[in-house]
Design a protein around this motif. Structure first.
Motif, PDB file in Angstrom:
ATOM      1  N   THR A 328       9.767   5.888  51.842  1.00 34.85           N
ATOM      2  CA  THR A 328       9.326   6.458  53.115  1.00 34.85           C
ATOM      3  C   THR A 328       8.572   7.765  52.872  1.00 34.85           C
ATOM      4  OG1 THR A 328      11.225   7.887  53.589  1.00 34.85           O
ATOM      5  CG2 THR A 328      11.427   5.536  54.164  1.00 34.85           C
ATOM      6  N   GLU A 339      12.532   6.491  62.506  1.00 39.57           N
ATOM      7  CA  GLU A 339      11.083   6.262  62.571  1.00 39.57           C
ATOM      8  C   GLU A 339      10.475   6.184  61.171  1.00 39.57           C
ATOM      9  OE1 GLU A 339       7.280   5.476  63.636  1.00 39.57           O
ATOM     10  OE2 GLU A 339       9.132   5.228  64.779  1.00 39.57           O
ATOM     11  N   ASP A 340      10.992   7.002  60.235  1.00 37.78           N
ATOM     12  CA  ASP A 340      10.545   6.906  58.841  1.00 37.78           C
ATOM     13  C   ASP A 340      10.848   5.526  58.283  1.00 37.78           C
ATOM     14  OD1 ASP A 340       9.831   9.629  58.866  1.00 37.78           O
ATOM     15  OD2 ASP A 340      11.818  10.237  58.166  1.00 37.78           O
ATOM     16  N   GLU A 343       8.416   2.889  59.841  1.00 38.45           N
ATOM     17  CA  GLU A 343       7.075   3.012  59.267  1.00 38.45           C
ATOM     18  C   GLU A 343       7.069   2.593  57.793  1.00 38.45           C
ATOM     19  OE1 GLU A 343       3.433   6.272  59.165  1.00 38.45           O
ATOM     20  OE2 GLU A 343       5.489   6.965  59.447  1.00 38.45           O
ATOM     21  N   ASP A 389       2.256  -5.173  63.137  1.00 44.96           N
ATOM     22  CA  ASP A 389       3.020  -4.258  64.002  1.00 44.96           C
ATOM     23  C   ASP A 389       2.472  -4.361  65.430  1.00 44.96           C
ATOM     24  OD1 ASP A 389       4.586  -2.300  65.074  1.00 44.96           O
ATOM     25  OD2 ASP A 389       3.856  -0.669  63.792  1.00 44.96           O
ATOM     26  N   TYR A 392       2.659  -1.447  68.120  1.00 43.45           N
ATOM     27  CA  TYR A 392       1.801  -0.294  67.823  1.00 43.45           C
ATOM     28  C   TYR A 392       0.350  -0.589  68.183  1.00 43.45           C
ATOM     29  CZ  TYR A 392      -0.570   3.411  65.249  1.00 43.45           C
ATOM     30  OH  TYR A 392      -1.368   4.472  64.904  1.00 43.45           O
TER      31      TYR A 392
END
Length: 427
Positions: A328, A339-340, A343, A389, A392
């Motif tokens: 990350t 959230e890390d 992602e 994703d 997003y």
């Protein structure tokens, strides 16, 4: 029996069927890989999840590390990370907790997870001994083996065991010198114990006992890279390669015993050495599934190491690595947040998919073809649906809506695709 033993008897188990279906392969292909030791199905008999395969000819898998630290102990935050990783479509989780009630955390994560879960038993054994006795030097072989058995009983699907940190490989590391010595936490715990006692690593010395313990639950061993380089200047050195040779030998012993195993790899590796690392592992470990951390291709980008590792991961997987452990953007800086994690999984899945195209894995290029067709047709709903994703992409599009609904605000009415589509229709 273990999945290897079922495969040797020609028995198609439910996990083998599930993996074959997901991978667009035949059950016989999966069974052959199990027998040869080039495919593993990490699935503890006490953990009822849908099976997932790692290995040659299969899609490159993605693992997400989670877990508490000695500074931050928050099980609710870790469960949010579990949810984030699963929603982002990670294939596996590793619980690397070193703070709080480790038994409670592990069981809670196993109960919440619908995907494969791994961990590192030496963490719990060393942390508990250090807490009780004041130092990890008081760790005993029996305590370590009991910890492995307890975690296997709980349902842990695979375990990282740093069996290649031996007196011989440790001596080589000390003699040659390194910029960053040992950055593996498990490798460091064992090295400290070995240097103090001047004894062999119990995970190596009593490897047969370890095999007997994990076999009862069909736990897959992830043969850990205790000497993985933590600086690109240390990559592909003698200590790393000696450990890899030892891991290849242990993989062969595990396979003979009917225990599934895979090999963990670096680490920090410059781009020009990635193919070398992949080919060495392939040769000395006889095609065993290769599970790599990153690799990170430059040391100067803390805060952006999800990118440095995705670059290395795409290359390493294209040359044969079978599972990528995400890195990350919090790596080298702090404990990651949910959230890390999300992602990190997405970025690593992109790297894995890019490699699958190069490896010609069934279904990989077809996904891209469908996206290309949707773009040609300016089919935005389909593009969103096909994206890695979707949420997003949808939010980004909605944040900047074009005047003409079938294009985007990058080109607007001068969209190249729209202009040519219109011209072709008028021919």
């Amino acid at each position: 029996m273990t999945q290897i033993e079922y495969a040797k008897q020609g028995i198609i188990t439910k996990p083998i069927e599930e993996v074959a279906f997901k991978e667009k392969r035949s059950p016989e292909f999966i069974m052959e890989g199990l027998i040869k030791g080039t495919i593993v199905i990490p699935r503890n008999i006490n953990h009822q999840i849908e099976a997932m395969g790692v290995g040659k000819g299969l899609k490159t898998k993605v693992n997400a590390n989670i877990g508490t630290s000695s500074d931050i102990v928050d099980i609710n935050a870790e469960l949010l990370k579990v949810k984030a990783a699963i929603e982002a479509k990670a294939d596996s989780l590793m619980d690397l907790s070193t703070g709080g009630d480790l038994d409670f955390f592990r069981r809670k994560i196993l109960n919440e997870s619908t995907i494969v879960v791994g961990n590192v038993p030496i963490y719990q054994a060393a942390v508990e001994i250090a807490t009780k006795e004041g130092s990890i030097i008081h760790l005993t072989k029996d305590y370590l083996l009991k910890t492995i058995e307890k975690q296997a009983q709980d349902g842990m699907d695979y375990m990282t065991l740093h069996c290649g940190v031996t007196q011989s490989s440790l001596e080589r590391l000390v003699k040659q010198g390194r910029i960053e010595d040992i950055v593996s936490r498990g490798g460091s715990f064992l090295a400290v114990w070995m240097l103090y006692h001047e004894k062999e690593n119990p995970l190596y010395e009593y490897f047969d006992d370890v095999l007997e313990l994990v076999k009862k639950y069909d736990v897959t061993i992830s043969l850990g890279d205790g000497f993985r380089p933590g600086a690109i200047a240390d990559a592909t050195d003698r200590a790393q390669i000696e450990e890899l040779i030892i891991l290849g030998e242990l993989h062969k012993r595990a396979l003979k015993a009917g225990v599934q195993s895979m090999i963990e790899g670096p680490g920090h590796v410059p781009i020009d050495q990635i193919i070398t690392n992949a080919k060495i592992e392939e040769a000395v470990c006889e095609g065993a599934p290769f599970y790599v951390l990153g690799p990170v291709v430059t040391d100067i980008a803390p805060g952006y190491d999800h990118i440095t590792s995705a670059i290395g991961g795409a290359l390493m997987a294209s040359y044969g690595a079978d599972m990528l452990c995400y890195v990350t953007k919090a790596e080298h800086v702090r404990l990651p947040n949910p959230e890390d994690v999300r992602e990190g999984v997405i970025v690593t899945r992109i790297a894995a998919h890019a490699a699958d195209i190069a490896k010609k894995i069934p279904g990989a290029i077809e996904w891209d073809m469908e996206m290309s067709k949707a773009r040609k047709n300016l089919d935005w709903n389909k593009m969103i649906e096909l994206s890695i994703d979707p949420n997003y992409v949808k939010s980004q599009r909605e944040s900047s809506m074009p005047k003409e609904s079938d294009v985007c605000t990058m080109c607007g009415k001068f969209c190249a695709i729209k202009l040519l589509n219109k011209a072709l229709r008028n021919i």
